[in-house]
Design a protein around this motif. Structure first.
Motif, PDB file in Angstrom:
ATOM      1  N   LYS A  25      43.398  94.684-106.353  1.00  0.00           N
ATOM      2  CA  LYS A  25      43.298  96.043-105.892  1.00  0.00           C
ATOM      3  C   LYS A  25      44.595  96.918-106.062  1.00  0.00           C
ATOM      4  N   ASN A  52      36.769  92.751-108.350  1.00  0.00           N
ATOM      5  CA  ASN A  52      35.814  93.815-107.730  1.00  0.00           C
ATOM      6  C   ASN A  52      36.613  94.684-106.547  1.00  0.00           C
ATOM      7  N   SER A  53      37.894  94.241-106.308  1.00  0.00           N
ATOM      8  CA  SER A  53      38.666  95.058-105.447  1.00  0.00           C
ATOM      9  C   SER A  53      39.401  96.079-106.081  1.00  0.00           C
ATOM     10  N   CYS A  54      39.331  96.129-107.396  1.00  0.00           N
ATOM     11  CA  CYS A  54      39.984  97.280-108.266  1.00  0.00           C
ATOM     12  C   CYS A  54      39.116  98.415-108.464  1.00  0.00           C
ATOM     13  N   ASP A  55      39.483  99.548-108.018  1.00  0.00           N
ATOM     14  CA  ASP A  55      38.701 100.777-107.859  1.00  0.00           C
ATOM     15  C   ASP A  55      38.741 101.593-109.060  1.00  0.00           C
ATOM     16  N   ASP A  56      39.562 101.067-110.193  1.00  0.00           N
ATOM     17  CA  ASP A  56      39.652 101.862-111.542  1.00  0.00           C
ATOM     18  C   ASP A  56      38.323 101.665-112.378  1.00  0.00           C
ATOM     19  N   ASP A  57      38.203 102.836-113.166  1.00  0.00           N
ATOM     20  CA  ASP A  57      37.108 102.511-114.094  1.00  0.00           C
ATOM     21  C   ASP A  57      37.399 101.616-115.240  1.00  0.00           C
TER      22      ASP A  57
END
Length: 96
Positions: A25, A52-57
């Motif tokens: 994240k 999955n906790s990473c919001d980056d494309d």
């Protein structure tokens, strides 16, 4: 710059590689970039798992990591990024 034949060869080698780096994240931090540089120096070809906790494309993340580590993106598949950089390490069997 990798040509198509080299990229295909590297992708086939990467299938059996374990994930060496995990991005969570917090995204890309200095510590993550340092780990990537160290692993590229030691192995030339590394696989990175984006949690999955990473919001980056994933594609933007791959381009950013490639730029920061002076490496090349081999491929992005799902939540995985494969990077390659020729290593200057002595006594290593080079992939390409």
């Amino acid at each position: 710059m990798l040509n198509k034949k080299e990229r295909i060869h590297l992708r086939s080698l990467a299938q059996t590689l374990p994930d060496l780096i995990y991005i969570g994240k917090e995204g890309v931090t200095d510590g993550v970039v340092d780990q990537i540089k160290d692993n590229l120096f030691a192995h030339e070809l590394i696989k990175i798992k984006v949690q999955n906790s990473c919001d980056d494309d994933i594609n933007d993340l791959a381009d950013n990591l490639s730029r920061l580590s002076a490496s090349e993106v081999v491929t992005t598949i799902g939540s995985k990024i494969v990077l390659y950089k020729y290593s200057e390490k002595e006594k290593i069997k080079h992939i390409l």
